[in-house]
Design a protein around this motif. Structure first.
Motif, PDB file in Angstrom:
ATOM      1  N   ASN A   1      16.420   6.443   1.285  1.00 20.47           N
ATOM      2  CA  ASN A   1      16.888   6.266   2.655  1.00 20.47           C
ATOM      3  C   ASN A   1      18.410   6.448   2.671  1.00 20.47           C
ATOM      4  O   ASN A   1      19.096   6.093   1.712  1.00 20.47           O
ATOM      5  N   PRO A   2      18.989   6.994   3.755  1.00 21.62           N
ATOM      6  CA  PRO A   2      20.438   7.244   3.762  1.00 21.62           C
ATOM      7  C   PRO A   2      21.288   6.034   3.432  1.00 21.62           C
ATOM      8  O   PRO A   2      22.360   6.177   2.838  1.00 21.62           O
ATOM      9  N   ASP A   3      20.839   4.817   3.805  1.00 20.58           N
ATOM     10  CA  ASP A   3      21.626   3.624   3.472  1.00 20.58           C
ATOM     11  C   ASP A   3      21.238   3.031   2.122  1.00 20.58           C
ATOM     12  O   ASP A   3      21.805   2.028   1.685  1.00 20.58           O
ATOM     13  N   GLY A   4      20.259   3.634   1.449  1.00 22.41           N
ATOM     14  CA  GLY A   4      19.887   3.192   0.115  1.00 22.41           C
ATOM     15  C   GLY A   4      18.985   1.983   0.050  1.00 22.41           C
ATOM     16  O   GLY A   4      18.802   1.416  -1.031  1.00 22.41           O
ATOM     17  N   CYS A   5      18.379   1.576   1.175  1.00 21.78           N
ATOM     18  CA  CYS A   5      17.576   0.348   1.171  1.00 21.78           C
ATOM     19  C   CYS A   5      16.206   0.534   0.538  1.00 21.78           C
ATOM     20  O   CYS A   5      15.583  -0.439   0.120  1.00 21.78           O
ATOM     21  N   CYS A   6      15.710   1.783   0.467  1.00 14.42           N
ATOM     22  CA  CYS A   6      14.368   2.011  -0.067  1.00 14.42           C
ATOM     23  C   CYS A   6      14.254   3.459  -0.543  1.00 14.42           C
ATOM     24  O   CYS A   6      15.143   4.279  -0.317  1.00 14.42           O
ATOM     25  N   LEU A   7      13.115   3.753  -1.195  1.00 17.97           N
ATOM     26  CA  LEU A   7      12.817   5.098  -1.673  1.00 17.97           C
ATOM     27  C   LEU A   7      11.511   5.563  -1.052  1.00 17.97           C
ATOM     28  O   LEU A   7      10.523   4.827  -1.048  1.00 17.97           O
ATOM     29  N   TYR A   8      11.504   6.791  -0.529  1.00 17.37           N
ATOM     30  CA  TYR A   8      10.288   7.393   0.018  1.00 17.37           C
ATOM     31  C   TYR A   8       9.685   8.321  -1.033  1.00 17.37           C
ATOM     32  O   TYR A   8      10.390   9.109  -1.671  1.00 17.37           O
ATOM     33  N   SER A   9       8.386   8.232  -1.188  1.00 20.09           N
ATOM     34  CA  SER A   9       7.661   9.088  -2.119  1.00 20.09           C
ATOM     35  C   SER A   9       6.596   9.859  -1.353  1.00 20.09           C
ATOM     36  O   SER A   9       5.736   9.265  -0.688  1.00 20.09           O
ATOM     37  N   GLY A  10       6.679  11.186  -1.421  1.00 18.58           N
ATOM     38  CA  GLY A  10       5.677  12.027  -0.774  1.00 18.58           C
ATOM     39  C   GLY A  10       4.485  12.206  -1.687  1.00 18.58           C
ATOM     40  O   GLY A  10       4.519  12.994  -2.640  1.00 18.58           O
ATOM     41  N   CYS A  11       3.440  11.460  -1.409  1.00 17.61           N
ATOM     42  CA  CYS A  11       2.235  11.492  -2.247  1.00 17.61           C
ATOM     43  C   CYS A  11       1.180  12.385  -1.600  1.00 17.61           C
ATOM     44  O   CYS A  11       1.372  12.937  -0.518  1.00 17.61           O
ATOM     45  N   GLN A  12       0.049  12.499  -2.276  1.00 19.20           N
ATOM     46  CA  GLN A  12      -1.066  13.259  -1.741  1.00 19.20           C
ATOM     47  C   GLN A  12      -1.559  12.616  -0.452  1.00 19.20           C
ATOM     48  O   GLN A  12      -2.123  11.523  -0.451  1.00 19.20           O
ATOM     49  N   ASP A  13      -1.301  13.283   0.684  1.00 15.54           N
ATOM     50  CA  ASP A  13      -1.766  12.849   2.011  1.00 15.54           C
ATOM     51  C   ASP A  13      -1.227  11.490   2.436  1.00 15.54           C
ATOM     52  O   ASP A  13      -1.825  10.814   3.273  1.00 15.54           O
ATOM     53  N   SER A  14      -0.095  11.047   1.885  1.00 16.46           N
ATOM     54  CA  SER A  14       0.478   9.777   2.325  1.00 16.46           C
ATOM     55  C   SER A  14       1.963   9.719   1.980  1.00 16.46           C
ATOM     56  O   SER A  14       2.444  10.433   1.095  1.00 16.46           O
ATOM     57  N   LEU A  15       2.662   8.854   2.712  1.00 10.67           N
ATOM     58  CA  LEU A  15       4.056   8.539   2.428  1.00 10.67           C
ATOM     59  C   LEU A  15       4.118   7.084   1.996  1.00 10.67           C
ATOM     60  O   LEU A  15       3.616   6.201   2.694  1.00 10.67           O
TER      61      LEU A  15
END
Length: 655
Positions: free
Chosen positions: A240-254
């Motif tokens: 996230n731009p403010d660094g609060c979390c990480l997004y992971s692009g998984c198979q058919d889900s975020l």
């Protein structure tokens, strides 16, 4: 009374046929989240505007499938690597090939632009990592250490480090200043597909085909946490731009993760298959995926996603909008990056191992560049997005509007059953848009347009001129019709003054030219400075800058004070000329100046050496004064900021 429309959390935006053959690579522009570049087996690089069906531009020149593409931060340059190992860089605003870089012996698997300087890093199936200087068309460094193909490269936000991920299950961190490996991070049991730096802290995340995400502390060089149990290989991650979390692009889900301790904040179902890249803009996450020749784009509304907390929500998202949760770090911050970077300031001074590491321009390269071209497929979209450099704003704008979300399926069915009138439809659509974005504030009187701080070098209309200033004021409505003689007299009122100014400037330039023909360049520059007219100095420097051999050390002592004035000018052309001259001086004379000042005193009397030492001291003092000015302006955005950041890198040895 009708029920308001409820919007979705994630939805498919569009699907396009991107190439005549299979798509092999793609990348999103991280700054705008609206520009998409695709590389295909047809050897082309195509550019698209998200949510528009037509290709903006098609870039040709590669003779083998394009395996990797990358956009720089301002989205003005694009680099593409091919299956044959060649790399090409295009200038998108000029719509032409900029550089062809040769040196790898196998597929180009990964690319990345340096955040500040004009450098590109490339990783190949030949296991080598190379750092290229786009300006000099040569390889600056070659990093060796991986035993298999290098799948991902990322520069740190401050530009000091380069992280690499490879099929040998390893993540390595390279020091760009020292030109060597700082540390390596073992632990993955499968090929590592992606690495990403935290935007603020000394933290690195890596995703692997072993279905794990690992977080690494870059101060202690040890693992912070490990997230296991991903539904498939991890191919795309983004902080996230403010660094609060990480997004992971998984198979058919975020999936949304925290790392201290490791936990999953949220899971959002997105039927995007194997997502290839992610970007964030306007509190929306844009994801793109490709299959054969088709590319699909998806949107996730992050205002409806949990980004902090301890318990993951159900994967089937609740339809109620979530209140925005204030992001906060889950642990005390580590050391943060310092910007702008002072790294990469001395890569050119490192001795190369072989002649092939630094290729000079050849006739073959020139031929390749002539054969490379940019075909503008959609002139209207190209003119909107890649405006000429005198344009103040770009479309899509940096702060573009969020993509509107479609209504939920069940609510759409209920709405169809009710069959409301068109007037009622309009009442429904307004609240829907209000959920996504704040309504614009409309005023009856436009705000006064302020005079720009910098006047562009080229512009389509005069700045600061109003037609009313050239026409007589009308006091009585009945006298609105103007007489031709009155109008002409008003228009000509400032003509004589302008002619005097231009005549004086022409006379000054003739004087400088006459001195140059009878003397040398130093004498002509002295005469231009004595005239005390910056426009004459700019005209002369624009000529001298075209031939670097004209520059001498004694010329620098005269020009540097004028450069300091030019860098503070409100005219863009003056600033550009000052930056160009300063860069030439730094590249040609800064190593000489520092070496002479650092040398021990000589024995005996050497008049020429004493004079040279005096000039070096004078230049060093002037460069130190300019250095503080450059540092203060290096935080600017746009082309000015990029130029000042590059100068700041070159002047790092002065600190």
């Amino acid at each position: 009374m009708a029920t308001p429309v409820v919007t979705k959390t994630a939805w498919k935006l569009q699907e396009i046929v991107a190439h005549a053959s299979n798509v092999s690579s793609l990348v999103l522009g991280k700054a705008s989240g609206r520009l998409l570049a695709t590389g295909g087996d047809d050897c082309r690089v195509n550019l698209w505007s998200i949510n528009k069906p037509n290709c903006i531009m098609s870039l040709t020149g590669h003779t083998s499938p394009v395996e990797s593409v990358r956009l720089n931060t301002p989205e003005e340059l694009i680099v593409a690597g091919s299956q044959s190992g060649s790399i090409r860089v295009w200038d998108l605003e000029a719509a032409k090939i900029l550089r062809t870089l040769m040196g790898h012996k196998a597929n180009i698997c990964s690319l990345d632009f340096h955040p500040y300087g004009e450098f590109v890093a490339s990783g190949s199936q030949d296991t080598n990592i190379k750092l290229w200087d786009i300006r000099r068309k040569g390889c600056v460094f070659r990093y060796r250490g991986h035993s298999q193909a290098v799948r991902c490269l990322r520069f740190s936000p401050d530009g000091k480090w380069l992280a690499s991920a490879a099929d040998d299950h390893m993540v390595k961190l390279w020091d760009l200043t020292a030109g060597k490996m700082m540390s390596e991070f073992p632990g993955h049991t499968g090929p590592v597909n992606v690495v990403e730096f935290h935007p603020n802290e000394y933290l690195l995340a890596s995703g692997s085909s072993d279905r794990t995400i690992r977080f690494w502390d870059l101060e202690k060089f040890q693992v912070v946490s490990c997230i296991e149990g991903e539904p498939g290989p991890v191919r795309s991650i983004l902080f996230n731009p403010d660094g609060c979390c990480l997004y992971s692009g998984c198979q058919d889900s975020l999936r949304v993760y925290g790392w201290e301790p490791e936990r999953c904040f949220d899971v959002v179902l997105v039927h995007w298959g194997k997502v290839a890249d992610l970007a964030i803009c306007n509190d929306q996450l844009i994801g793109v995926a490709f299959s054969q020749s088709n590319v699909s784009s998806y949107v996730v509304d992050l205002t409806r996603v949990t980004r902090t907390g301890t318990v993951a929500r159900d994967p089937v998202q609740d339809s109620r909008p979530l209140a925005q949760q204030p992001p906060h770090p889950s642990a005390p911050l580590r050391r943060i990056y310092e910007r702008p970077s002072t790294a990469c300031s001395k890569p050119q001074r490192v001795k190369q191992n072989s002649e092939s590491e630094r290729r000079s321009p050849s006739s073959e390269d020139d031929r390749d560049e002539r054969e490379s071209r940019a075909e503008i497929q959609n002139a209207e979209d190209y003119n909107e997005i890649f405006q000429p450099k005198n344009s103040i704003s770009r479309t899509p704008p940096r702060r573009s509007e969020p993509f509107p979300a479609p209504p939920e399926d069940d609510m759409a069915t209920a709405k169809e059953a009710a069959k409301p009138s068109p007037a009622t439809d309009a009442q429904f659509l307004v609240p829907n848009l209000e959920v996504l974005s704040r309504p614009p504030v409309i005023t009856s009187t436009p705000a006064p347009k302020a005079e720009p701080a910098i006047f562009p070098a080229t512009r389509n209309e005069p700045i600061g001129l109003k037609a009313s200033n050239f026409l007589p004021a009308v006091k009585i409505p009945q006298q609105a019709e103007l007489v031709d003689e009155d109008a002409m007299s008003q228009i000509r009122k400032g003509h004589d003054t302008m002619c005097v100014v231009l005549t004086s400037r022409h006379k000054n330039l003739d004087t400088v030219r006459g001195v140059w023909t009878t003397g040398d360049i130093k004498t002509s520059v002295d005469s231009a400075v004595a005239i005390n007219d910056l426009s004459v100095v700019v005209d002369l420097l624009n000529i001298v800058n075209q031939k670097a051999s004209l520059w001498k050390l004694d010329l620098c002592t005269t020009v540097l004070p004028q450069i300091e004035k030019l860098l503070q000018s409100k005219y863009e052309s003056y600033v550009q000329t000052g930056c160009t001259s300063l860069k030439l001086i730094l590249q040609r004379f800064l190593p000489l100046i520092t070496d002479i000042l650092a040398a021990p005193p000589s024995v005996g009397v050497d008049i020429s050496r004493e004079e040279r030492l005096h000039k070096c001291r004078l230049c060093y003092k002037q460069l130190k004064s300019i250095s503080s000015l450059v540092k203060s302006k290096s935080g600017l955005s746009g082309r000015h900021g990029s130029a000042f950041r590059e100068l700041h890198l070159l002047m790092a040895s002065l600190d």
